[in-house]
Design a protein around this motif. Structure first.
Motif, PDB file in Angstrom:
ATOM      1  N   PRO A 159       0.808  -1.239   0.000  1.00 48.52           N
ATOM      2  CA  PRO A 159       0.000   0.000   0.000  1.00 48.52           C
ATOM      3  C   PRO A 159       0.830   1.273   0.000  1.00 48.52           C
ATOM      4  O   PRO A 159       0.306   2.347  -0.282  1.00 48.52           O
ATOM      5  N   LYS A 160       2.139   1.176   0.295  1.00 50.32           N
ATOM      6  CA  LYS A 160       2.992   2.364   0.324  1.00 50.32           C
ATOM      7  C   LYS A 160       4.055   2.261  -0.755  1.00 50.32           C
ATOM      8  O   LYS A 160       4.509   1.179  -1.112  1.00 50.32           O
ATOM      9  N   ASP A 161       4.486   3.414  -1.242  1.00 49.60           N
ATOM     10  CA  ASP A 161       5.536   3.451  -2.252  1.00 49.60           C
ATOM     11  C   ASP A 161       6.891   3.153  -1.623  1.00 49.60           C
ATOM     12  O   ASP A 161       7.058   3.180  -0.390  1.00 49.60           O
ATOM     13  N   VAL A 162       7.874   2.889  -2.484  1.00 51.50           N
ATOM     14  CA  VAL A 162       9.244   2.651  -2.029  1.00 51.50           C
ATOM     15  C   VAL A 162       9.783   3.925  -1.383  1.00 51.50           C
ATOM     16  O   VAL A 162       9.659   5.017  -1.942  1.00 51.50           O
ATOM     17  N   GLN A 163      10.367   3.754  -0.196  1.00 49.01           N
ATOM     18  CA  GLN A 163      10.931   4.893   0.523  1.00 49.01           C
ATOM     19  C   GLN A 163      12.402   4.647   0.791  1.00 49.01           C
ATOM     20  O   GLN A 163      12.810   3.542   1.167  1.00 49.01           O
ATOM     21  N   HIS A 164      13.204   5.684   0.574  1.00 49.37           N
ATOM     22  CA  HIS A 164      14.658   5.595   0.806  1.00 49.37           C
ATOM     23  C   HIS A 164      15.281   4.438   0.032  1.00 49.37           C
ATOM     24  O   HIS A 164      16.158   3.727   0.530  1.00 49.37           O
ATOM     25  N   ASP A 165      14.785   4.226  -1.201  1.00 48.58           N
ATOM     26  CA  ASP A 165      15.335   3.218  -2.121  1.00 48.58           C
ATOM     27  C   ASP A 165      15.243   1.794  -1.593  1.00 48.58           C
ATOM     28  O   ASP A 165      15.967   0.905  -2.047  1.00 48.58           O
ATOM     29  N   HIS A 166      14.360   1.561  -0.615  1.00 46.36           N
ATOM     30  CA  HIS A 166      14.238   0.200  -0.092  1.00 46.36           C
ATOM     31  C   HIS A 166      12.762  -0.125   0.125  1.00 46.36           C
ATOM     32  O   HIS A 166      12.125   0.463   1.008  1.00 46.36           O
ATOM     33  N   PRO A 167      12.170  -1.031  -0.666  1.00 43.83           N
ATOM     34  CA  PRO A 167      10.744  -1.349  -0.513  1.00 43.83           C
ATOM     35  C   PRO A 167      10.468  -2.078   0.790  1.00 43.83           C
ATOM     36  O   PRO A 167      11.248  -2.932   1.226  1.00 43.83           O
ATOM     37  N   GLN A 168       9.353  -1.741   1.428  1.00 50.33           N
ATOM     38  CA  GLN A 168       8.947  -2.443   2.637  1.00 50.33           C
ATOM     39  C   GLN A 168       8.437  -3.840   2.302  1.00 50.33           C
ATOM     40  O   GLN A 168       8.048  -4.118   1.175  1.00 50.33           O
ATOM     41  N   TYR A 169       8.435  -4.718   3.304  1.00 49.18           N
ATOM     42  CA  TYR A 169       8.000  -6.105   3.086  1.00 49.18           C
ATOM     43  C   TYR A 169       6.536  -6.137   2.662  1.00 49.18           C
ATOM     44  O   TYR A 169       5.684  -5.461   3.251  1.00 49.18           O
ATOM     45  N   HIS A 170       6.231  -6.930   1.627  1.00 42.26           N
ATOM     46  CA  HIS A 170       4.897  -6.956   1.037  1.00 42.26           C
ATOM     47  C   HIS A 170       3.897  -7.820   1.792  1.00 42.26           C
ATOM     48  O   HIS A 170       2.735  -7.899   1.421  1.00 42.26           O
ATOM     49  N   SER A 171       4.331  -8.517   2.844  1.00 39.71           N
ATOM     50  CA  SER A 171       3.458  -9.367   3.651  1.00 39.71           C
ATOM     51  C   SER A 171       2.767 -10.415   2.781  1.00 39.71           C
ATOM     52  O   SER A 171       3.401 -11.069   1.969  1.00 39.71           O
ATOM     53  N   SER A 172       1.437 -10.552   2.905  1.00 37.21           N
ATOM     54  CA  SER A 172       0.719 -11.601   2.165  1.00 37.21           C
ATOM     55  C   SER A 172       0.325 -11.181   0.757  1.00 37.21           C
ATOM     56  O   SER A 172      -0.253 -11.978   0.018  1.00 37.21           O
ATOM     57  N   ASN A 173       0.645  -9.947   0.371  1.00 37.01           N
ATOM     58  CA  ASN A 173       0.294  -9.472  -0.971  1.00 37.01           C
ATOM     59  C   ASN A 173       1.336  -9.947  -1.979  1.00 37.01           C
ATOM     60  O   ASN A 173       2.115  -9.166  -2.539  1.00 37.01           O
ATOM     61  N   ARG A 174       1.358 -11.221  -2.210  1.00 36.60           N
ATOM     62  CA  ARG A 174       2.369 -11.816  -3.081  1.00 36.60           C
ATOM     63  C   ARG A 174       1.847 -13.150  -3.602  1.00 36.60           C
ATOM     64  O   ARG A 174       0.866 -13.691  -3.106  1.00 36.60           O
ATOM     65  N   GLY A 175       2.503 -13.681  -4.614  1.00 41.08           N
ATOM     66  CA  GLY A 175       2.105 -14.972  -5.149  1.00 41.08           C
ATOM     67  C   GLY A 175       2.974 -15.347  -6.341  1.00 41.08           C
ATOM     68  O   GLY A 175       3.957 -14.679  -6.667  1.00 41.08           O
ATOM     69  N   ARG A 176       2.585 -16.429  -7.017  1.00 41.22           N
ATOM     70  CA  ARG A 176       3.338 -16.919  -8.178  1.00 41.22           C
ATOM     71  C   ARG A 176       2.343 -17.435  -9.208  1.00 41.22           C
ATOM     72  O   ARG A 176       1.218 -17.800  -8.885  1.00 41.22           O
ATOM     73  N   LYS A 177       2.776 -17.475 -10.455  1.00 35.88           N
ATOM     74  CA  LYS A 177       1.945 -17.991 -11.535  1.00 35.88           C
ATOM     75  C   LYS A 177       2.854 -18.464 -12.660  1.00 35.88           C
ATOM     76  O   LYS A 177       3.826 -17.809 -13.007  1.00 35.88           O
ATOM     77  N   SER A 178       2.526 -19.633 -13.224  1.00 35.77           N
ATOM     78  CA  SER A 178       3.260 -20.147 -14.373  1.00 35.77           C
ATOM     79  C   SER A 178       2.604 -19.640 -15.653  1.00 35.77           C
ATOM     80  O   SER A 178       1.402 -19.825 -15.852  1.00 35.77           O
ATOM     81  N   LEU A 179       3.399 -19.010 -16.513  1.00 35.38           N
ATOM     82  CA  LEU A 179       2.874 -18.404 -17.734  1.00 35.38           C
ATOM     83  C   LEU A 179       3.754 -18.745 -18.928  1.00 35.38           C
ATOM     84  O   LEU A 179       4.946 -19.008 -18.781  1.00 35.38           O
ATOM     85  N   HIS A 180       3.153 -18.713 -20.111  1.00 35.84           N
ATOM     86  CA  HIS A 180       3.894 -18.725 -21.371  1.00 35.84           C
ATOM     87  C   HIS A 180       3.909 -17.289 -21.883  1.00 35.84           C
ATOM     88  O   HIS A 180       2.906 -16.804 -22.402  1.00 35.84           O
ATOM     89  N   LEU A 181       5.043 -16.607 -21.741  1.00 35.77           N
ATOM     90  CA  LEU A 181       5.096 -15.197 -22.098  1.00 35.77           C
ATOM     91  C   LEU A 181       5.230 -14.967 -23.597  1.00 35.77           C
ATOM     92  O   LEU A 181       4.857 -13.908 -24.094  1.00 35.77           O
ATOM     93  N   LEU A 182       5.756 -15.946 -24.320  1.00 38.33           N
ATOM     94  CA  LEU A 182       6.020 -15.745 -25.743  1.00 38.33           C
ATOM     95  C   LEU A 182       5.047 -16.499 -26.630  1.00 38.33           C
ATOM     96  O   LEU A 182       5.387 -16.901 -27.749  1.00 38.33           O
ATOM     97  N   ASN A 183       3.825 -16.722 -26.155  1.00 37.18           N
ATOM     98  CA  ASN A 183       2.818 -17.338 -27.012  1.00 37.18           C
ATOM     99  C   ASN A 183       2.580 -16.480 -28.246  1.00 37.18           C
ATOM    100  O   ASN A 183       2.463 -15.255 -28.143  1.00 37.18           O
ATOM    101  N   PRO A 184       2.475 -17.092 -29.429  1.00 36.59           N
ATOM    102  CA  PRO A 184       2.249 -16.294 -30.631  1.00 36.59           C
ATOM    103  C   PRO A 184       0.836 -15.736 -30.679  1.00 36.59           C
ATOM    104  O   PRO A 184      -0.101 -16.301 -30.125  1.00 36.59           O
ATOM    105  N   VAL A 185       0.689 -14.610 -31.352  1.00 36.13           N
ATOM    106  CA  VAL A 185      -0.640 -14.041 -31.611  1.00 36.13           C
ATOM    107  C   VAL A 185      -1.160 -14.646 -32.902  1.00 36.13           C
ATOM    108  O   VAL A 185      -0.476 -14.653 -33.916  1.00 36.13           O
TER     109      VAL A 185
END
Length: 556
Positions: A159-185
């Motif tokens: 919820p807060k921006d990066v301060q003093h060039d060091h981001p605060q810990y994101h707590s539970s606002n995080r995750g992962r996802k498997s993607l195909h980034l280069l799928n053709p159009v």
């Protein structure tokens, strides 16, 4: 005169610097259009859009937050060994920085070379939008090279921006996802004579666990003549984009009847319906990050003939990484088909390493290569196919196993081709006996009554399962390399099956891997030219140094 010379140089250099200044939320810019889109979190707050062209990929991240946004590429789905970018909008101006977590502690470090380029950024009372781009290969060894393989994308926000060039810990606002980034159009033009058939699960309760495979058998439309499927589109229930990892459609054996249509069930389960075993030939596949798929204009998937499927089984892999409960899903596939036939029938071959615990990867390896073979005995075309997967297990202290879970490994390819031949699966698996001998196993209990089976001798492994014995072995990188060489040279079991589930004679017979010279295609892409150091960094200090050099040179 000399001062005039210097001012002329300085004005030219200032124009160059001005053009490199970051985009501003208050400035004039146009929001880009993107060919791909994925929702990364279960609450629909984190949207990722992207496109790629000319060896450059561009991302746009839209998040329900007024703080910083993080996006990364990870080998495992965790923060360790990841390539990260963090940005946001603060005081009306967008910001962006390139980070990595390549140190042992997994700590966030700012990259010396800033390879992500800020395109634009903005925020309102609820959301932040940041767009940025980078080369697929930045020539920076701290950046991941983006390929057409599956990519584990990690995300976070605060919820807060990066301060003093060091981001605060994101707590539970995080995750992962498997993607195909280069799928053709692909071309999405749909003829006016197209027919539509939907195959979807209805009201499936997603269990509170990270991996679930859900299967159900469906009957295709009754057709009196041959048709061609020309396009397949995913039907993903809104809000479940983060859950549906991939969808497979299998052709079922002709012996089935309508009694197989009663209900869905978890796949690969000890009490799943016996009818599921009669559906093993894959005819369609979709994976997360992809949109609809159109066949080439001269190719289609055949329906309506005596050899075409009447019954199909749809398998959906649900990836519930955060163990959420209460999800009820009705996702599936949409088939677009037509009576206007095309020249060729399409086929799909599943090839690679047979999914099994016998596919094992030692720990602490910077590079371990698994190979799956489809030999000429199965193809009967005088060709061989080899699927290679390269693994990095430096962060692991135990063996990595082949299996169906998102935490296990597979080394499979689904090859869409034409014209169709009577071959649906073509896989291999190294013989287990030489692998056991490598760690010193002498005898196992016979007959095998448990899985994994149990070791009888020597004493140090007695009454351990073979997986426990493999983990007990004292692995080193040298031993891992020796094991990798052994696996590439020992006999392997070939598994190949026709579309009607009939097996080839070679099925299950140990044979040696073919001795092949790898095929090296001629690349039509321009070679990657790595940039010089000054191009990575802020150009202003370099240009000021150039000014100083000019001043000294002219003797001011």
């Amino acid at each position: 005169m000399r001062l005039g010379c210097l001012l002329t140089w300085y004005s030219v250099l200032w124009v160059l610097v001005s053009k490199e200044r970051p985009a501003s939320a208050a400035g004039t810019w146009r929001r880009l259009t993107f060919s791909h889109h994925a929702v990364l979190d279960e609450n629909g707050k984190y949207h990722l859009r992207w496109k790629h062209e000319d060896m450059v990929i561009t991302f746009e991240v839209e998040v329900e937050s007024r703080g910083y946004i993080g996006l990364g590429l990870s080998p495992t789905g965790s923060m360790a060994q990841s390539d990260m970018v963090i940005g946001g909008v603060a005081n009306g101006r967008p910001y962006l920085k390139d980070y990595n977590t390549l140190n042992v502690e997994g700590k966030l470090n700012e990259d010396l070379h800033q390879d992500y380029r800020l395109e634009y950024g903005m925020e309102n009372e609820t959301h932040t939008i940041i767009a940025f781009s980078r080369d697929l290969n930045s020539c920076d060894n701290k950046d991941k090279i983006i390929t057409d393989n599956t990519v584990r994308v990690i995300w976070s926000y605060h919820p807060k921006d990066v301060q003093h060039d060091h981001p605060q810990y994101h707590s539970s606002n995080r995750g992962r996802k498997s993607l195909h980034l280069l799928n053709p159009v692909v071309d999405t033009f749909i003829p006016s004579d197209v027919l539509v058939f939907e195959i979807r699960h209805y009201n499936v309760t997603i269990p509170k666990k990270d991996t679930t495979y859900w299967c159900q058998i469906f009957k295709l439309p009754a057709l009196t003549k041959k048709h061609h499927v020309i396009r397949v589109e995913p039907i993903i229930q809104k809000g479940h984009e983060h859950l549906v990892h991939h969808i497979l459609l299998y052709q079922c054996h002709s012996i089935l009847n309508d009694t197989a249509l009663s209900f869905g069930h978890e796949c690969y389960n000890s009490n799943m319906p016996d009818d599921f075993f009669n559906c093993e030939s894959i005819i369609l596949a979709w994976a997360i990050g992809g949109k609809g798929f159109s066949y080439p204009p001269n190719v289609g998937l055949s329906l309506g003939t005596s050899t075409d499927p009447v019954y199909v089984m749809m398998e959906i892999h649900y990836d519930n990484a955060n163990y959420q409960e209460g999800y009820i899903d009705s996702s599936g596939l949409k088939l677009l088909y037509t009576p206007v036939l095309r020249k060729y029938d399409a086929g799909v071959i599943e090839t690679g390493v047979w999914v099994s615990l016998y596919h094992m990867i030692p720990p602490n390896m910077s590079s371990y290569i698994s190979q799956g073979h489809c030999t000429m005995e199965c193809l009967q075309e005088g060709d061989s196919l080899v699927t290679e997967c390269q693994y990095n297990t430096t962060s692991r202290s135990n063996m990595t196993w082949g299996g169906l879970s998102t935490r296990d490994e597979m080394c499979l390819s689904y090859l869409l081709y034409y014209p169709k031949i009577d071959l649906s699966r073509c896989e291999s698996l190294p013989e287990i006996a030489p692998q056991l001998q490598f760690i010193g196993v002498k005898e196992i209990y016979q007959p095998i009554r448990t899985w994994p089976f149990i070791i009888k001798s020597p004493k140090k492994y007695k009454d351990l399962s073979f997986t426990e014995a493999m983990n007990k072995f004292q692995w080193s990188r040298k031993k891992g390399r020796e094991f990798n060489s052994l696996v590439h040279g020992i006999e392997m079991n070939i598994r190949c099956a026709k579309h009607n589930q009939e097996e080839w004679q070679v099925h299950g017979i140990p044979i040696l891997p073919p001795s092949l010279k790898p095929w090296e295609p001629k690349s039509e892409m321009e070679p990657v030219t790595c940039r010089t150091t000054w191009q990575y960094s802020n150009p202003l200090p370099v240009l000021l140094s150039l000014i100083l050099h000019i001043v000294v040179a002219v003797g001011m």
